[in-house]
Every structure is written in C-alpha cells, then in structure tokens.
Design an enzyme around this catalytic site. Structure first.
Site, PDB file in Angstrom:
ATOM      1  N   SER A 100       0.792  -1.237   0.000  1.00 35.43           N
ATOM      2  CA  SER A 100       0.000   0.000   0.000  1.00 35.43           C
ATOM      3  C   SER A 100       0.820   1.281   0.000  1.00 35.43           C
ATOM      4  CB  SER A 100      -0.958   0.016   1.194  1.00 35.43           C
ATOM      5  OG  SER A 100      -2.041  -0.859   0.955  1.00 35.43           O
ATOM      6  N   LYS A 103       0.005   3.589  -2.735  1.00 36.77           N
ATOM      7  CA  LYS A 103      -1.067   4.583  -2.638  1.00 36.77           C
ATOM      8  C   LYS A 103      -0.519   6.014  -2.612  1.00 36.77           C
ATOM      9  CE  LYS A 103      -4.680   1.776  -0.374  1.00 36.77           C
ATOM     10  NZ  LYS A 103      -4.113   0.426  -0.250  1.00 36.77           N
ATOM     11  N   SER A 158      -5.973   2.923   4.733  1.00 40.36           N
ATOM     12  CA  SER A 158      -5.417   2.256   3.560  1.00 40.36           C
ATOM     13  C   SER A 158      -6.511   1.511   2.796  1.00 40.36           C
ATOM     14  CB  SER A 158      -4.300   1.286   3.972  1.00 40.36           C
ATOM     15  OG  SER A 158      -3.425   1.036   2.904  1.00 40.36           O
TER      16      SER A 158
END
Length: 403
Positions: A100, A103, A158
C-alpha cells in the site's frame, strides 16, 4: 526344537529387515529454510552509480555514527528531504512489491485532479474489483461520499475500497493505472510499474525504496497530501438507513510511528507518510520526520526480522541514525528532480474548490482524542509548507507543483 528356532529367526528377520530398510528415512536431514532472495547484481543508477550496486552503501566521515545493526529490510534508504542527498542506502533500486505504499503515487497523481467537495454515489458492483482480503475503510454501495471522505479512507485506513471509488471518479481503473505510470515516469521513478492502483499484489507490480522515497517527496509538496497523511484519527461517514440520520464512526491512521499503537512509540517529529503489508510484499513503510529544522525521508521494504512491527522499528532506527549522521557523511547519491524540471515545463495546476486541507495538530499539541503523537511543524506551517520559498529548499532546484 530346531524347527522352533528357525521359525523364531524367520519372524525376527521379517520384523527387523523392514525396519533396517526404513532406517535411512528416519535419519533424513531436516528441511532447510529457503534462502533469502538476492538483489540483482546490477540495478538502476538513477540518482548515482553507488545506488545501482547491491548491498549497503554509506560513506562515513569523521565523527559519523555507524549504521544500526538491527536492519533486515531487503531494501532501504534514508535521505535528506531538503537537499535530496541520499545519506545511506541498501539495495536502493531493487524492484520489489510495494504493497500500500503505492497509494502515495495514487494520491500524488489524483489529488490535484479531484475537487474534495465533489460527491460520489457508489454504484452497485463498483467495488467488485477490490481484491479479497483487502484493507477497507468500509464504504457502502448506494451511499454518497465526498472526495475528502475518500482520501481520509485512503490515507488513514489504507482502504482499497476508497481507492477504487476515487479511480471510478477519475474515469476507471485502467485510466488511473495509466496515469500513475505516466506520473512515475515524470518523477523518474523508473523502477515502478503499476498494475493495481491500490498496491494489492499483482503480477509485475513493483517499485523500489528509491522510487517510493521520490514519490513521497513529491507528494509532501501538496498541502492536502501532507495533511491527510499526518491525520491521526477522524470521523468517517457511516451507512445511512432509511428514515434515520446518517451517523459516523471513528477511523485511526494505521501508521504506527504516527499513532504509537501496539507498543510502538510515536516517533518524535513524524509527519507521515504511508505503510503497507501484503503476502507478497511483506511489510513496507515510507516515513518523513523533522527534527531541529532538518527533514529526513526513509523507506524500508520487506524486513526479514521476526521482531514484531520490524518495519517501523527499523525505519525509526534509520531516522535516528540519519539525524545523528547529518553533516557527517558524504552522500552516496541524490533524489533526482522530475523530468519537467530539466526541460522547464510548467507543472500542472491542481484543481481547487476553496476548501482547506484536513486539520492537523501542530507539533507538541495533542488532538482531542489523539495519542498525543507530535506531528511535525512541516505539516501545518513549518519546514515542508510551500511558504517563505523553502519547500524542502526544492524551489531552488526545480519548479514545484502547487497544492
């Protein structure tokens, strides 16, 4: 009597011979642990030749502290966010699954495009492409959310569901992935290939400690990005039931160095940025912290240590070392500027809607209900803010995308 002895001998032989044959199998060696994968012998040299070499790269000068011993990340880097100097690195350009932390690139790409007061109604089937076992903030179909809500879901929880909703607003996952790859190329994050915008494990999806640090540095120049990634906790819209008022529920940032949760002490001066964990990537983390006017960036990818929350502890050790070593080491490379800085191209102007960024607590002041974690002055008006011509001292080096 003789017949009895022969019979007894025959029975004994029948029992012992199979056991003798089975003996070697019982003595077989224990399974050996799988060897740790080795980095490529040669990697990208973006940022400097030393960064393309496998192993640890550091150039200690007089009085510089040695690197911490407790470092097990397959790849890591610690850099001065202001000058761009890479203070030390380990397999900096090893292309690994990012989880993640990807991101950050998603946000750096889309934040300037979507006005945060814009509302999105989540349609039926829209979340079908969210991978099984994904981290979620808990958005629901047939419910409306503002862009601001969704970014909180991305940064704090997340939430892959929030990523897919924002990607839908941007014209779909395929378009978003294409734009993220284009953005990575512009930043010279050339180790990065995006397949899924949320960082969910996907064949061929990779980044590197060097690239994630470049991406974080770019993102932190956007005021909303800074504010979202430094928010400790907030209220998120719940599901509206017919005939009742829509409620909210609390969400907390999963960045343990920011919140101080689960036995991890909040890191003094931490200002973000993003953590991630998947089966293939292991644990990954990129952080930024300020101390005594100096701002450092650190990325750690996939520690092999069995120490609980090793990725945070190793990142904290590297930050501690970086602050102690600053000015006492010779750089092993640099964080390169975006391509547009070399060509003089004007950076795109972000979409604005008159709304301010998320409210973040200044250093030394705990939010109501927060863990008391100090959020670096950089977040709300200090080192990282686009004021006084500072901007990580980046304005001296290349044009900055305003946000």
């Amino acid at each position: 009597m003789l017949a009895l002895k022969k019979a007894t001998a025959s029975v004994a032989a029948a029992v012992l011979l199979p056991l003798a044959a089975a003996g070697p199998a019982l003595a077989a060696p224990s399974p050996q642990p799988k060897p740790h994968p080795k980095p490529p012998a040669a990697m990208s040299t973006v940022g400097g030749a030393l960064l393309g070499k496998p192993g640890t790269q550091v150039r200690l000068a007089g009085g510089a502290p040695v690197l911490p011993k407790e470092l097990s990340g397959r790849s890591w880097i610690v850099a001065d966010a202001e000058s761009g100097d890479v203070l030390a690195a380990h397999n900096a350009h090893w292309r690994l699954a990012p989880a993640s932390t990807l991101k950050m690139l998603f946000a750096d790409t889309l934040l300037p495009k979507l006005p945060k007061t814009r509302t999105h109604l989540v349609s039926t089937g829209e979340l079908a492409r969210v991978g099984a076992g994904s981290s979620l903030v808990g958005i629901k179909e047939k419910q409306s959310y503002t862009v601001h809500d969704l970014w909180l879901g991305v940064f704090l929880k997340s939430g892959n569901d929030a990523v897919h909703a924002l990607a839908e607003m941007n014209g779909g996952v395929a378009k978003t992935v294409r734009e993220m790859n284009e953005r990575a190329d512009e930043l010279q994050a050339l180790d990065t290939d995006v397949v899924s915008p949320d960082g969910y494990d996907a064949q061929g999806q990779v980044s590197s400690a060097y690239d994630l640090t470049l991406i974080a540095r770019s993102g932190m120049q956007n005021a909303d990005f800074r504010a979202y990634c430094s928010t400790v906790r907030t209220q998120f819209p719940g599901e509206k039931k017919p005939g009742s008022k829509r409620g909210t529920f609390e969400i907390q940032n999963t960045n343990r160095l920011l919140t101080g949760a689960y036995g991890i002490a909040p890191y003094k001066g931490i200002a973000g940025v993003k953590n991630g964990t998947t089966t293939h990537a292991g644990s990954t983390f990129t952080g930024v912290a300020e101390r005594n006017g100096r701002v450092l960036l650190v990325t750690v990818m996939n520690p092999s240590s069995t120490e609980r929350f090793a990725v945070y502890k190793e990142a904290a050790r590297l930050l501690d070392w970086g602050f102690a070593a600053a000015g006492k080491v010779r750089p092993v490379g640099e964080l390169v500027p975006p391509k547009s800085a070399r060509t003089g191209t004007t950076m795109p102007t972000p979409v604005t809607d008159g709304g301010g960024p998320v409210e973040a607590a200044p250093a030394g002041r705990a939010e109501a209900g927060s863990s008391g974690a100090g959020i670096a002055l950089a977040v709300v008006g200090g080192v990282l803010v686009l004021l006084c011509g500072a901007v990580f001292v980046i304005n001296r080096r290349w044009p900055v995308r305003r946000g």
